[in-house]
Design a protein around this motif. Structure first.
Motif, PDB file in Angstrom:
ATOM      1  N   LYS A  57      29.218 -22.633  -2.714  1.00 64.03           N
ATOM      2  CA  LYS A  57      28.066 -22.875  -2.329  1.00 64.03           C
ATOM      3  C   LYS A  57      26.902 -22.316  -2.016  1.00 64.03           C
ATOM      4  O   LYS A  57      25.573 -22.496  -2.587  1.00 64.03           O
ATOM      5  CB  LYS A  57      28.256 -23.908  -1.129  1.00 64.03           C
ATOM      6  CG  LYS A  57      29.293 -25.407  -1.295  1.00 64.03           C
ATOM      7  CD  LYS A  57      28.995 -25.848  -0.210  1.00 64.03           C
ATOM      8  CE  LYS A  57      28.424 -27.087   0.190  1.00 64.03           C
ATOM      9  NZ  LYS A  57      28.523 -27.479   1.589  1.00 64.03           N
ATOM     10  N   GLY A  58      27.280 -21.169  -1.582  1.00 65.88           N
ATOM     11  CA  GLY A  58      26.058 -19.654  -1.692  1.00 65.88           C
ATOM     12  C   GLY A  58      25.653 -19.872  -0.093  1.00 65.88           C
ATOM     13  O   GLY A  58      24.055 -19.022   0.081  1.00 65.88           O
ATOM     14  N   ASP A  59      25.500 -21.255   0.708  1.00 67.02           N
ATOM     15  CA  ASP A  59      25.015 -21.240   1.900  1.00 67.02           C
ATOM     16  C   ASP A  59      25.780 -19.789   2.745  1.00 67.02           C
ATOM     17  O   ASP A  59      26.269 -19.914   3.398  1.00 67.02           O
ATOM     18  CB  ASP A  59      25.504 -22.268   2.364  1.00 67.02           C
ATOM     19  CG  ASP A  59      24.327 -22.829   4.630  1.00 67.02           C
ATOM     20  OD1 ASP A  59      24.494 -21.663   4.815  1.00 67.02           O
ATOM     21  OD2 ASP A  59      24.385 -23.949   4.030  1.00 67.02           O
ATOM     22  N   ARG A  60      24.433 -18.802   3.167  1.00 65.82           N
ATOM     23  CA  ARG A  60      25.097 -17.826   3.667  1.00 65.82           C
ATOM     24  C   ARG A  60      25.974 -17.852   5.431  1.00 65.82           C
ATOM     25  O   ARG A  60      26.542 -17.108   5.941  1.00 65.82           O
ATOM     26  CB  ARG A  60      24.215 -16.433   3.481  1.00 65.82           C
ATOM     27  CG  ARG A  60      24.668 -15.203   4.167  1.00 65.82           C
ATOM     28  CD  ARG A  60      23.072 -14.484   4.181  1.00 65.82           C
ATOM     29  NE  ARG A  60      23.838 -12.565   4.578  1.00 65.82           N
ATOM     30  CZ  ARG A  60      23.899 -12.420   5.947  1.00 65.82           C
ATOM     31  NH1 ARG A  60      23.567 -13.138   6.440  1.00 65.82           N
ATOM     32  NH2 ARG A  60      24.337 -11.175   6.210  1.00 65.82           N
TER      33      ARG A  60
END
Length: 108
Positions: A57-60
């Motif tokens: 998802k790329g949610d750091r």
């Protein structure tokens, strides 16, 4: 390998080891360990999947949180089978300087 000042992972591994055999009502770690290695492995797998989802998802921030959960549950799973962080570090030291391709070929 012994560190004069334990890293965060070594401190966490020490806390987990100290909770092994404690009353399950005393902590989440003791409760999980009391359920046995299979349950510890299951929880590790769940956390690893959640980390994968957040990585995709790329949610750091969520990935950082799930990575912390994954590392914790990995250490619990290892403790359930009497494997220490030092055991794993020794294996990594053994592999140092070898290519991943070479390492995988040696396992066949």
């Amino acid at each position: 390998m012994s560190d004069p000042l334990p890293t965060g992972l070594h401190r966490l591994a020490g806390t987990i080891a100290a909770r092994k055999g404690a009353e399950p009502e005393s902590s989440w770690t003791a409760k999980l360990l009391a359920k046995g290695p299979e349950k510890c492995a299951e929880k590790f797998g769940e956390e690893a999947v959640e980390a994968i989802i957040e990585a995709v998802k790329g949610d750091r921030e969520r990935l950082i949180s799930e990575a912390a959960d994954t590392l914790y549950h990995l250490l619990v799973m290892l403790a359930a089978r009497d494997v220490t962080l030092s055991d794993v570090e020794n294996e990594l030291d053994r592999r140092e300087g070898r290519s991943g391709i070479e390492e995988k070929a040696s396992r066949k």
